[in-house]
Design a protein around this motif. Structure first.
Motif: not given
Length: 158
Positions: A65-71
């Motif tokens: 979820m954090l990686r998706v938010l960063l992208v």
């Protein structure tokens, strides 16, 4: 709605060093955005969801979820600035602009395609940007695939 840019006769294709300079500058801005997104994610997980401090980031779902938010946040940054005026803050500092071949601002679709191909270009050890050295029109992979051009603007007159 696309708008027509000015100074079309006095722009030229952007060379690699200018592009890299703008990328470094924008990279610092994206890093700051990512720090803010990460802090918000931690606060939401800790106080909104009620996850204990030791459990934050312990599951693959939270990490994903954090990686998706960063992208998504980086993509939103670039798409917003490219569609709005053809320039990110780093591009403004290096007098660069993204535009269509006809000299118009790019569409949201072009900006999204450009961003997706930029991620691929970076993942390929920057090959998509080194391509500028071999392309006769100094286009990178994001330029080619999205049908855009990155140009250098002339110095402002006094």
């Amino acid at each position: 709605m696309q708008r027509r840019f000015t100074q079309l006769d006095s722009v030229w294709p952007a060379p690699l060093p200018r592009r890299l300079g703008a990328m470094i500058y924008d990279g610092l801005l994206v890093t700051a955005i990512w720090m803010a997104v990460t802090i918000l994610h931690l606060l939401v997980m800790r106080y909104g969801v009620g996850v204990t401090a030791e459990q934050i980031g312990a599951t693959s779902g939270q990490v994903f979820m954090l990686r998706v938010l960063l992208v998504l946040s980086a993509t939103a940054f670039f798409v917003f600035f490219w569609v709005r005026g053809g320039m990110t803050l780093g591009m403004q500092a290096w007098r660069l602009r993204v535009q269509t071949s006809e000299g118009n601002s790019i569409s949201v679709k072009q900006a999204l395609i450009r961003c997706l191909v930029a991620w691929v270009s970076l993942a390929a050890f920057g090959l998509g940007y080194w391509w500028v050295l071999f392309d006769g029109e100094r286009r990178s992979w994001p330029d080619i695939v999205s049908g855009t051009r990155t140009v250098v603007l002339p110095k402002p007159t006094k």
